[in-house]
Motif scaffolding. Structure first.
Motif, PDB file in Angstrom:
ATOM      1  N   ARG A  49      42.856  32.816  37.435  1.00  0.00           N
ATOM      2  CA  ARG A  49      43.501  32.547  38.721  1.00  0.00           C
ATOM      3  C   ARG A  49      44.045  33.840  39.333  1.00  0.00           C
ATOM      4  N   ARG A 100      40.620  38.500  46.051  1.00  0.00           N
ATOM      5  CA  ARG A 100      40.685  37.992  47.429  1.00  0.00           C
ATOM      6  C   ARG A 100      41.764  38.678  48.256  1.00  0.00           C
ATOM      7  N   ARG A 131      41.163  36.041  40.528  1.00  0.00           N
ATOM      8  CA  ARG A 131      40.664  35.592  41.840  1.00  0.00           C
ATOM      9  C   ARG A 131      41.604  36.015  42.956  1.00  0.00           C
TER      10      ARG A 131
END
Length: 135
Positions: free
Chosen positions: A48, A55, A51
């Protein structure tokens, strides 16, 4: 891995992100190595967080460039060199430190600039596709 080591690795990654943000603000502190360390820590501890970092509008493009091309784009390099030269020049010119400290600062800056320009690969510009142009 157990939860405790994962939390420690994720915590280290968060610390590296913090140092990377400082690197964005402070020209003498590099950003890329800290982002890469954070990404590595997150890849080992928290998909998590990995990511989230990939991003990130600040660090995502830098990570993508490194993962896909193993280099840094020319504008990023130019900005980094300009900031280092400006800050170091001002520090040497106006800093109230002994001459030997100014020499050390200048020498370290020279090593940093040489590393950025010579050792870190530059991502080539994409070639222009002229196959669809008339003529």
């Amino acid at each position: 891995m157990t939860a405790v080591p994962n939390a420690g690795i994720a915590g280290a990654g968060a610390g590296f992100v913090g140092v990377a943000y400082l690197g964005v603000l402070l020209p003498g502190l590099p950003t890329t190595p800290w982002v890469l360390l954070a990404s590595y820590c997150f890849s080992k501890s928290s998909p998590r967080l990995e990511r989230w970092l990939r991003r990130s509008p600040v660090f995502g493009p830098l990570l993508r460039d490194w993962v896909e091309h193993r280099g840094i784009r020319r504008p990023v390099k130019v900005l980094a060199v300009c900031l280092v030269v400006t800050v170091v020049t001002l520090s040497i010119a106006f800093g109230r430190v002994p001459v030997w400290v100014k020499c050390v600062i200048g020498g370290l800056a020279a090593v940093g600039v040489c590393t950025i320009t010579l050792a870190v690969p530059t991502i080539p510009r994409r070639p222009v596709d002229h196959s669809n142009s008339p003529g």
